[in-house]
Design a protein around this motif. Structure first.
Motif, mmCIF file in Angstrom:
data_model
loop_
_atom_site.group_PDB
_atom_site.id
_atom_site.type_symbol
_atom_site.label_atom_id
_atom_site.label_comp_id
_atom_site.label_asym_id
_atom_site.label_seq_id
_atom_site.Cartn_x
_atom_site.Cartn_y
_atom_site.Cartn_z
ATOM 1 N N MET B 1 38.949 -0.445 -5.035
ATOM 2 C CA MET B 1 38.205 -0.493 -5.977
ATOM 3 C C MET B 1 37.924 -1.886 -6.444
ATOM 4 S SD MET B 1 38.904 1.232 -9.823
ATOM 5 C CE MET B 1 39.562 -0.293 -10.722
ATOM 6 N N ASP B 2 36.718 -2.347 -6.603
ATOM 7 C CA ASP B 2 36.324 -3.765 -7.031
ATOM 8 C C ASP B 2 37.150 -4.449 -8.106
ATOM 9 O OD1 ASP B 2 34.528 -3.448 -4.882
ATOM 10 O OD2 ASP B 2 32.765 -3.252 -6.184
ATOM 11 N N ALA B 3 37.624 -5.548 -7.955
ATOM 12 C CA ALA B 3 38.206 -5.983 -9.206
ATOM 13 C C ALA B 3 37.235 -7.178 -9.759
ATOM 14 C CB ALA B 3 39.398 -6.932 -8.770
ATOM 15 N N MET B 4 36.311 -7.617 -8.966
ATOM 16 C CA MET B 4 35.157 -8.602 -9.305
ATOM 17 C C MET B 4 34.038 -8.654 -8.239
ATOM 18 S SD MET B 4 36.872 -12.224 -8.239
ATOM 19 C CE MET B 4 35.162 -13.040 -8.310
ATOM 20 N N LEU B 5 32.996 -9.153 -8.762
ATOM 21 C CA LEU B 5 31.724 -9.497 -7.784
ATOM 22 C C LEU B 5 31.603 -11.132 -7.664
ATOM 23 C CD1 LEU B 5 29.118 -7.172 -9.114
ATOM 24 C CD2 LEU B 5 30.968 -6.850 -7.137
ATOM 25 N N GLY B 6 31.454 -11.802 -6.705
ATOM 26 C CA GLY B 6 31.412 -12.991 -6.488
ATOM 27 C C GLY B 6 30.118 -13.363 -5.842
ATOM 28 N N LEU B 7 29.440 -14.440 -6.467
ATOM 29 C CA LEU B 7 27.903 -14.985 -6.108
ATOM 30 C C LEU B 7 27.969 -16.207 -5.494
ATOM 31 C CD1 LEU B 7 25.890 -13.374 -9.024
ATOM 32 C CD2 LEU B 7 26.447 -12.133 -7.030
ATOM 33 N N ASP B 8 27.382 -16.483 -4.508
ATOM 34 C CA ASP B 8 27.306 -17.911 -3.656
ATOM 35 C C ASP B 8 25.724 -17.972 -3.728
ATOM 36 O OD1 ASP B 8 27.293 -20.277 -2.418
ATOM 37 O OD2 ASP B 8 28.072 -19.416 -0.327
#
Lengths: 305, 305
Positions: B1-8
């Motif tokens: 399960m995702d704990a966060m989304l990261g964007l670069d």
């Protein structure tokens, strides 16, 4: 009466002079008919079109510049430094045309650096010997700026710096150009700030690749107005050229003579002064004077051998 | 399960990661939707279009890169160096969207050089702290290459070199590019020759503005094939960057970790080795690792404070 015609025929400009037996420039002509604009090697047609009214059978025509390169009308081997008027005259190559016309092409000069890398000039050698000096330091700003040291009347050392072309490429095609605004005339303070940073000897300042980014960050932090950015970059690059040249030359650089277009020459005189070097603008028509001196040394002008 | 989304999310690229509670990257997504391609500030629409299927109410979204700049979605003040995970977490700025969504923007880092000139990064700081190292030298090649020194887990020093953008401008818009031919793959000998000349310490070699002209003359004198000219220029510029950076850093530079795209990183590893520096390529997904570490330090991931 004309004793000769002189051509300073470069990449992007065509300049012609009609010159009297005493060396005085009698007429000047200039156009954008540089060799890049000449189609299909039709140099003779362009010459006749540009200054046909000046051409006369038997009247010597002497041509310097990139017209004598592989991309020009006739490739002339480089004279090897040290080279002065006599070596350039000895290296002339003659091309006979119809109607009793002939063009003599002046060689460029090549030099092998102490670091094993060759350097070349084509056209600038004629301006330099045109000054008629025995010794001195010459700076010829441009797309490919030349610095040359004259000793015993000959070009003993020279070096090329790609300053003008780098400036145009950075201004036209990087973020630095996109950050520049307007053109409210020359910003002397921004230019001086660029020269000063070029002269920084702090280890932290690194070299040119690092210093260029200062044009970005000084604007970002409001220390440089967007309107001054172009002159800051100009100062940074010209100042870097001066610093590099002084590294090459070592201590005790003599006063410099700066040739070339007035606005650009003035920037160089300013950057040289900010760098602690005496500098003065060269007299006009150096190319014509050089072509005349070379023609005389080659015995092309009546009565002189 | 995702704990966060990261964007670069940078100038010309959009990269997204879905990240588990243990920091593992579960999914990757990349597109050309960099901030320059986003019309009229419609960042939220682009975000929903690019990774709408990943977004969930309450799922933290952390974004690093130029998206947090004046030209981006929300300007975040720079953290001041020295800065590490804690300082970056403390500098996060939150923007609430509809549907229970929020985006946290990572600050860039600024540093005032000993020469009085500021430097900045946005995005690279996240990659650097992503390595989880306590100390070391990081090299992040690109249009604006960054070199950074990590001390006690924090970015203590960094510098920017405009190498990539200068290369593109010179290749695309000067005589050097016009002299280049074909592209028969990587010419290691030409690249090494460029690095070697960048490292020349002969006074005669001057600086970069003079050395650039060697790309012209070595070709002219047949010492460098036109097919190798692009790699020679690449070696000359990357080698110059390395030499400048070593000037900044002084003696005793530690082994360098090189992040970034594989082909370019390999050139840097090669240039560093030719310059006598140990170098290794960084592990992939540094940005995701940095975003995860920052989110954890900020208490955005369940159970961690």
């Amino acid at each position: 009466m004309d004793a000769m015609l002189g051509l300073d025929w470069g990449i992007s400009a065509f300049r012609a002079y009609s010159i009297g037996a005493d060396g005085a420039v009698r007429r000047r002509y200039a156009s954008a008919a540089g060799i890049l604009s000449v189609p299909d090697g039709r140099f003779e047609a362009v010459l006749r079109c540009e200054i046909g009214r000046w051409l006369k059978p038997g009247l010597p025509v002497v041509a310097a510049g990139m017209i004598g390169s592989r991309q020009g009308w006739r490739e002339v081997p480089y004279a090897r430094a040290p080279a002065g008027v006599d070596e350039l005259a000895a290296g002339l190559r003659r091309l006979d045309l119809a109607d009793g016309l002939a063009v003599q092409f002046v060689p460029g000069v090549e030099r092998l650096g102490a670091d094993g890398v060759p350097d070349v000039m084509r056209g600038e050698e004629t301006q330099i010997v045109g000054a008629g000096a025995d010794a001195g330091l010459f700076v010829l700003p441009g797309s490919h700026s030349k610095w040359a040291r004259l000793e015993a009347g000959r070009i003993a050392w020279f070096a090329t710096f790609m300053t003008g072309e780098v400036f145009a490429a950075l201004k036209g095609h990087t973020i630095l150009g996109r950050l520049m605004r307007g053109d409210g005339g020359f910003d002397a303070a921004a230019f001086a700030a660029g020269v000063a940073y070029a002269r920084s000897e702090a280890a932290e300042s690194g070299g040119l690749l690092k210093r260029l980014f200062s044009a970005r960050t000084l604007g970002l932090f409001g220390q440089l107005p967007a309107e001054g950015l172009s002159d800051y970059l100009s100062g940074l690059l010209i100042g870097s050229e001066v610093a590099e040249a002084l590294t090459c030359i070592g201590g005790g650089a003599p006063a410099a003579t700066v040739a070339g277009g007035e606005a650009l020459a003035q920037r160089y005189v300013r950057a040289l002064a900010l760098s602690g070097l005496d500098a003065r603008a060269a007299p006009p028509d150096l190319a014509a004077a050089g072509l005349y001196r070379i023609a005389r040394a080659a015995g092309l002008i009546g009565g002189m051998a």
